[in-house]
Design a protein around this motif. Structure first.
Motif, PDB file in Angstrom:
ATOM      1  N   ALA A 328       1.337  -0.889  -0.025  1.00  0.00           N
ATOM      2  CA  ALA A 328      -0.567   0.285  -0.119  1.00  0.00           C
ATOM      3  C   ALA A 328       1.363   1.118   0.137  1.00  0.00           C
ATOM      4  CB  ALA A 328      -1.251  -0.045   1.480  1.00  0.00           C
ATOM      5  N   ARG A 329       1.970   1.260   0.181  1.00  0.00           N
ATOM      6  CA  ARG A 329       2.614   2.049   0.448  1.00  0.00           C
ATOM      7  C   ARG A 329       3.866   2.277  -0.701  1.00  0.00           C
ATOM      8  NH1 ARG A 329       7.267   1.547   3.333  1.00  0.00           N
ATOM      9  NH2 ARG A 329       6.770  -0.275   4.136  1.00  0.00           N
ATOM     10  N   TRP A 330       3.466   1.032  -1.749  1.00  0.00           N
ATOM     11  CA  TRP A 330       5.008   0.960  -3.066  1.00  0.00           C
ATOM     12  C   TRP A 330       4.136   2.326  -4.288  1.00  0.00           C
ATOM     13  CZ3 TRP A 330       5.535  -4.095  -3.098  1.00  0.00           C
ATOM     14  CH2 TRP A 330       6.207  -4.505  -1.997  1.00  0.00           C
ATOM     15  N   ASN A 331       5.066   2.909  -4.753  1.00  0.00           N
ATOM     16  CA  ASN A 331       4.779   3.150  -5.506  1.00  0.00           C
ATOM     17  C   ASN A 331       4.590   2.646  -7.646  1.00  0.00           C
ATOM     18  OD1 ASN A 331       3.663   5.976  -4.940  1.00  0.00           O
ATOM     19  ND2 ASN A 331       6.003   6.629  -4.827  1.00  0.00           N
ATOM     20  N   VAL A 332       4.895   0.960  -7.637  1.00  0.00           N
ATOM     21  CA  VAL A 332       5.380   1.254  -8.446  1.00  0.00           C
ATOM     22  C   VAL A 332       4.354  -0.161  -9.117  1.00  0.00           C
ATOM     23  CG1 VAL A 332       7.505  -0.490 -10.102  1.00  0.00           C
ATOM     24  CG2 VAL A 332       7.678   1.147  -8.860  1.00  0.00           C
ATOM     25  N   TYR A 333       3.546   0.108  -9.832  1.00  0.00           N
ATOM     26  CA  TYR A 333       2.157  -0.940 -10.078  1.00  0.00           C
ATOM     27  C   TYR A 333       2.784  -2.414  -9.926  1.00  0.00           C
ATOM     28  CZ  TYR A 333      -1.666  -3.455 -12.421  1.00  0.00           C
ATOM     29  OH  TYR A 333      -2.798  -4.556 -13.186  1.00  0.00           O
ATOM     30  N   GLU A 334       3.432  -2.681 -11.013  1.00  0.00           N
ATOM     31  CA  GLU A 334       3.528  -3.944 -11.386  1.00  0.00           C
ATOM     32  C   GLU A 334       4.247  -4.966 -10.469  1.00  0.00           C
ATOM     33  OE1 GLU A 334       5.108  -1.614 -13.076  1.00  0.00           O
ATOM     34  OE2 GLU A 334       4.553  -1.599 -15.472  1.00  0.00           O
ATOM     35  N   ASN A 335       4.818  -3.943  -9.124  1.00  0.00           N
ATOM     36  CA  ASN A 335       5.697  -5.023  -7.501  1.00  0.00           C
ATOM     37  C   ASN A 335       4.281  -5.426  -7.011  1.00  0.00           C
ATOM     38  OD1 ASN A 335       8.048  -4.766  -8.781  1.00  0.00           O
ATOM     39  ND2 ASN A 335       8.349  -3.215  -7.161  1.00  0.00           N
ATOM     40  N   VAL A 336       3.068  -3.413  -6.589  1.00  0.00           N
ATOM     41  CA  VAL A 336       1.925  -4.086  -6.111  1.00  0.00           C
ATOM     42  C   VAL A 336       1.038  -5.051  -6.478  1.00  0.00           C
ATOM     43  CG1 VAL A 336      -0.296  -2.963  -5.890  1.00  0.00           C
ATOM     44  CG2 VAL A 336       1.915  -1.630  -5.875  1.00  0.00           C
ATOM     45  N   ASN A 337       0.946  -5.646  -8.363  1.00  0.00           N
ATOM     46  CA  ASN A 337       0.352  -6.242  -8.847  1.00  0.00           C
ATOM     47  C   ASN A 337       0.442  -7.714  -8.545  1.00  0.00           C
ATOM     48  OD1 ASN A 337      -1.891  -6.507 -10.597  1.00  0.00           O
ATOM     49  ND2 ASN A 337      -0.607  -8.088 -12.095  1.00  0.00           N
ATOM     50  N   ARG A 338       1.994  -7.610  -8.502  1.00  0.00           N
ATOM     51  CA  ARG A 338       2.054  -9.234  -7.931  1.00  0.00           C
ATOM     52  C   ARG A 338       1.895  -9.628  -6.061  1.00  0.00           C
ATOM     53  NH1 ARG A 338       7.725  -7.197 -10.378  1.00  0.00           N
ATOM     54  NH2 ARG A 338       7.580  -8.094 -12.523  1.00  0.00           N
ATOM     55  N   VAL A 339       1.749  -8.627  -5.550  1.00  0.00           N
ATOM     56  CA  VAL A 339       1.506  -8.996  -3.989  1.00  0.00           C
ATOM     57  C   VAL A 339      -0.447  -8.704  -4.639  1.00  0.00           C
ATOM     58  CG1 VAL A 339       0.436  -7.733  -2.134  1.00  0.00           C
ATOM     59  CG2 VAL A 339       2.639  -6.955  -3.191  1.00  0.00           C
ATOM     60  N   PHE A 340      -0.843  -8.591  -4.933  1.00  0.00           N
ATOM     61  CA  PHE A 340      -2.172  -8.741  -5.139  1.00  0.00           C
ATOM     62  C   PHE A 340      -2.519 -10.307  -5.835  1.00  0.00           C
ATOM     63  CE2 PHE A 340      -4.049  -4.451  -6.582  1.00  0.00           C
ATOM     64  CZ  PHE A 340      -3.843  -3.994  -5.825  1.00  0.00           C
ATOM     65  N   GLU A 341      -1.627 -11.042  -7.311  1.00  0.00           N
ATOM     66  CA  GLU A 341      -1.796 -11.892  -7.308  1.00  0.00           C
ATOM     67  C   GLU A 341      -1.561 -13.043  -6.540  1.00  0.00           C
ATOM     68  OE1 GLU A 341       0.835 -12.072 -10.793  1.00  0.00           O
ATOM     69  OE2 GLU A 341      -0.963 -11.256 -11.948  1.00  0.00           O
ATOM     70  N   LEU A 342      -0.274 -12.648  -5.981  1.00  0.00           N
ATOM     71  CA  LEU A 342       0.656 -13.691  -4.494  1.00  0.00           C
ATOM     72  C   LEU A 342      -0.678 -14.195  -3.315  1.00  0.00           C
ATOM     73  CD1 LEU A 342       2.777 -15.045  -3.131  1.00  0.00           C
ATOM     74  CD2 LEU A 342       3.626 -13.623  -2.267  1.00  0.00           C
ATOM     75  N   ILE A 343      -1.368 -13.296  -2.590  1.00  0.00           N
ATOM     76  CA  ILE A 343      -2.256 -13.368  -2.151  1.00  0.00           C
ATOM     77  C   ILE A 343      -3.123 -13.635  -2.636  1.00  0.00           C
ATOM     78  CG2 ILE A 343      -3.663 -11.423  -0.375  1.00  0.00           C
ATOM     79  CD1 ILE A 343      -1.113  -9.920   0.210  1.00  0.00           C
ATOM     80  N   GLU A 344      -4.078 -13.533  -3.528  1.00  0.00           N
ATOM     81  CA  GLU A 344      -5.215 -13.876  -3.694  1.00  0.00           C
ATOM     82  C   GLU A 344      -4.605 -15.635  -4.347  1.00  0.00           C
ATOM     83  OE1 GLU A 344      -8.593 -13.961  -7.515  1.00  0.00           O
ATOM     84  OE2 GLU A 344      -6.731 -12.723  -7.759  1.00  0.00           O
ATOM     85  N   ARG A 345      -3.095 -16.301  -5.139  1.00  0.00           N
ATOM     86  CA  ARG A 345      -3.505 -17.455  -4.792  1.00  0.00           C
ATOM     87  C   ARG A 345      -3.048 -18.284  -3.646  1.00  0.00           C
ATOM     88  NH1 ARG A 345       2.477 -18.527  -6.971  1.00  0.00           N
ATOM     89  NH2 ARG A 345       2.900 -18.756  -5.139  1.00  0.00           N
ATOM     90  N   GLU A 346      -2.830 -17.296  -2.475  1.00  0.00           N
ATOM     91  CA  GLU A 346      -2.712 -18.452  -1.333  1.00  0.00           C
ATOM     92  C   GLU A 346      -3.983 -18.453  -0.547  1.00  0.00           C
ATOM     93  OE1 GLU A 346       0.223 -19.804  -0.792  1.00  0.00           O
ATOM     94  OE2 GLU A 346       0.795 -19.012  -2.908  1.00  0.00           O
ATOM     95  N   GLY A 347      -4.463 -17.635  -0.994  1.00  0.00           N
ATOM     96  CA  GLY A 347      -6.481 -17.818   0.122  1.00  0.00           C
ATOM     97  C   GLY A 347      -6.193 -16.633   0.664  1.00  0.00           C
ATOM     98  N   LEU A 348      -5.476 -15.741   1.323  1.00  0.00           N
ATOM     99  CA  LEU A 348      -5.369 -15.325   2.569  1.00  0.00           C
ATOM    100  C   LEU A 348      -5.347 -13.988   2.644  1.00  0.00           C
ATOM    101  CD1 LEU A 348      -1.707 -16.409   3.145  1.00  0.00           C
ATOM    102  CD2 LEU A 348      -3.915 -17.035   4.053  1.00  0.00           C
ATOM    103  N   ILE A 349      -6.990 -13.743   2.108  1.00  0.00           N
ATOM    104  CA  ILE A 349      -7.667 -12.518   1.507  1.00  0.00           C
ATOM    105  C   ILE A 349      -8.315 -11.914   3.007  1.00  0.00           C
ATOM    106  CG2 ILE A 349      -8.741 -10.513   0.248  1.00  0.00           C
ATOM    107  CD1 ILE A 349      -8.356 -11.839  -2.000  1.00  0.00           C
TER     108      ILE A 349
END
Length: 400
Positions: A328-349
């Motif tokens: 939430a503190r980052w400015n680079v979309y690609e890095n934030v999107n990787r977090v979206f994908e990782l947390i969703e894949r792990e089912g930890l929302i």
């Protein structure tokens, strides 16, 4: 060792080794004797190790080329140093022609180039074009792209054979031998730019001390590799490596993260979280803060993806919450999107993750804000979060 003064003490140790070679036609490993030459200087008591091995000059494609003995030398870190030939021995090109005098310094340059195009070639891309001499020394046509500086014309098989000896598995064997000799304590001293010369000055036991060239990057990378191989995973070592990554990224990303990936899950997530906690977007960021667009953040996220795939279910909710808070503190979309994908894949929302995503709806980078919106729009939300998502949609519907 001819360069050493006569009064120096020289000891030679023979190691029987087996290794693979890309030019070999056999499915069995190659075997050879690797010599470790230990030289102790009488003048300053430093100890220098050099390794050498007698190898064949060529695995030829048509089995009719002349095979000559070549002695290859490596330094203590397994990097190729130089080669020598016995008196009267000359290397051969195609058609039975001998190397020209200028070919030998070029061969030295070729073997010393660890990033040569020869490393990418398969032996099947070196083909037979004629039946006599070293007729296999030709490239296989338009599909092969290699710089002329990477080989000697008429001697591609010789260059290919010797390059893979010089830069292949033998170097790793050497590093492992040296790593075993140094042990965990001395390997740790190589981190953070400490040279072996400095190590020697503070050692009480001199007979295991090595004198390394003043190449601190190579020494630190070697130490990281060997600490991981020897399973030296104490807390102090872990913290040292996190500090090294923070201060020296991107130099040690590969070797540093490879070390962390061998840790137990709790330690791994602790250390990678500590790395990402250091990311700062502030123009007045602290000295050790990591640029959010830097290679280290991308490397850590790629490492997390690999680690969670290999250790299914190892990421606990607390780590996902912390990861979302950092993103939430980052400015680079690609890095934030990787977090979206990782947390969703792990089912930890969790509810905490949702709140961190909701905070991104106000992000100045609209790509990040829109990404958070689409994440939240697919999730069950509290009334407060539903209102925030609806408000974002009302304001930005035309851009979604």
């Amino acid at each position: 060792m001819s360069a050493c003064a006569e009064q120096d003490t020289v000891e030679i140790i023979a190691h029987q080794i087996s290794f693979s070679h890309k030019a070999s036609k056999s499915s069995l490993p190659e075997k050879g004797v690797l010599y470790q030459q230990r030289v102790q200087s009488k003048s300053d008591s430093t100890i220098h190790w050099e390794f050498y091995m007698d190898v064949r000059s060529v695995f030829c494609g048509d089995d009719v080329c002349r095979v000559d003995p070549v002695r290859l030398y490596w330094d203590e870190l397994g990097f190729f140093s130089h080669f020598t030939l016995k008196e009267g021995v000359t290397l051969e090109k195609g058609d039975g022609l001998d190397f020209e005098p200028q070919d030998y310094p070029k061969l030295q340059e070729i073997l010393a180039n660890r990033h040569s195009g020869l490393g990418e070639l398969h032996k099947d891309e070196l083909v037979r074009e004629q039946s006599g001499g070293n007729g296999a020394d030709a490239l296989s046509g338009a599909t092969v792209v290699i710089r002329k500086t990477d080989y000697i014309e008429g001697a591609i098989w010789t260059c290919y054979t010797l390059w893979h000896y010089a830069n292949g598995e033998i170097g790793k064997k050497i590093r492992d031998i040296v790593g075993e000799a140094l042990g965990a304590t001395q390997l740790k001293t190589l981190l953070h730019g400490v040279t072996m010369t400095q190590v020697e000055e503070r050692r009480e036991i001199r007979d295991k001390t090595l004198h390394f060239a003043d190449n601190t990057i190579r020494s630190s990378e070697f130490a990281l590799e060997q600490l991981a191989r020897l399973s030296v995973f104490d807390i102090n070592s872990q913290e040292q490596i996190v500090t090294l990554l923070k201060q020296s990224a991107p130099t040690f990303i590969g070797s540093g993260l490879a070390y962390l990936e061998k840790l137990p899950p709790e330690d791994y997530y602790n250390r990678t979280a500590a790395l990402l906690d250091g990311v700062s977007n502030s123009p007045n960021k602290a000295l050790n803060a990591i640029e959010p667009s830097g290679e280290l953040v991308r490397g850590v996220l790629a490492s997390m993806s690999f680690f969670t795939t290999r250790h299914r279910g190892s990421m606990e909710q607390k780590w996902a919450d912390r990861l979302a808070a950092n993103a939430a503190r980052w400015n680079v979309y690609e890095n934030v999107n990787r977090v979206f994908e990782l947390i969703e894949r792990e089912g930890l929302i969790s509810e905490n993750v949702k709140r961190h995503y909701a905070s991104m709806l106000n992000h100045p980078d609209f790509l990040i804000a829109r990404g958070a919106f689409w994440q939240l729009s697919r999730l069950p939300l509290s009334d407060a979060l539903k209102q925030k998502v609806a408000s974002f949609y009302a304001t930005n519907a035309a851009k979604l």
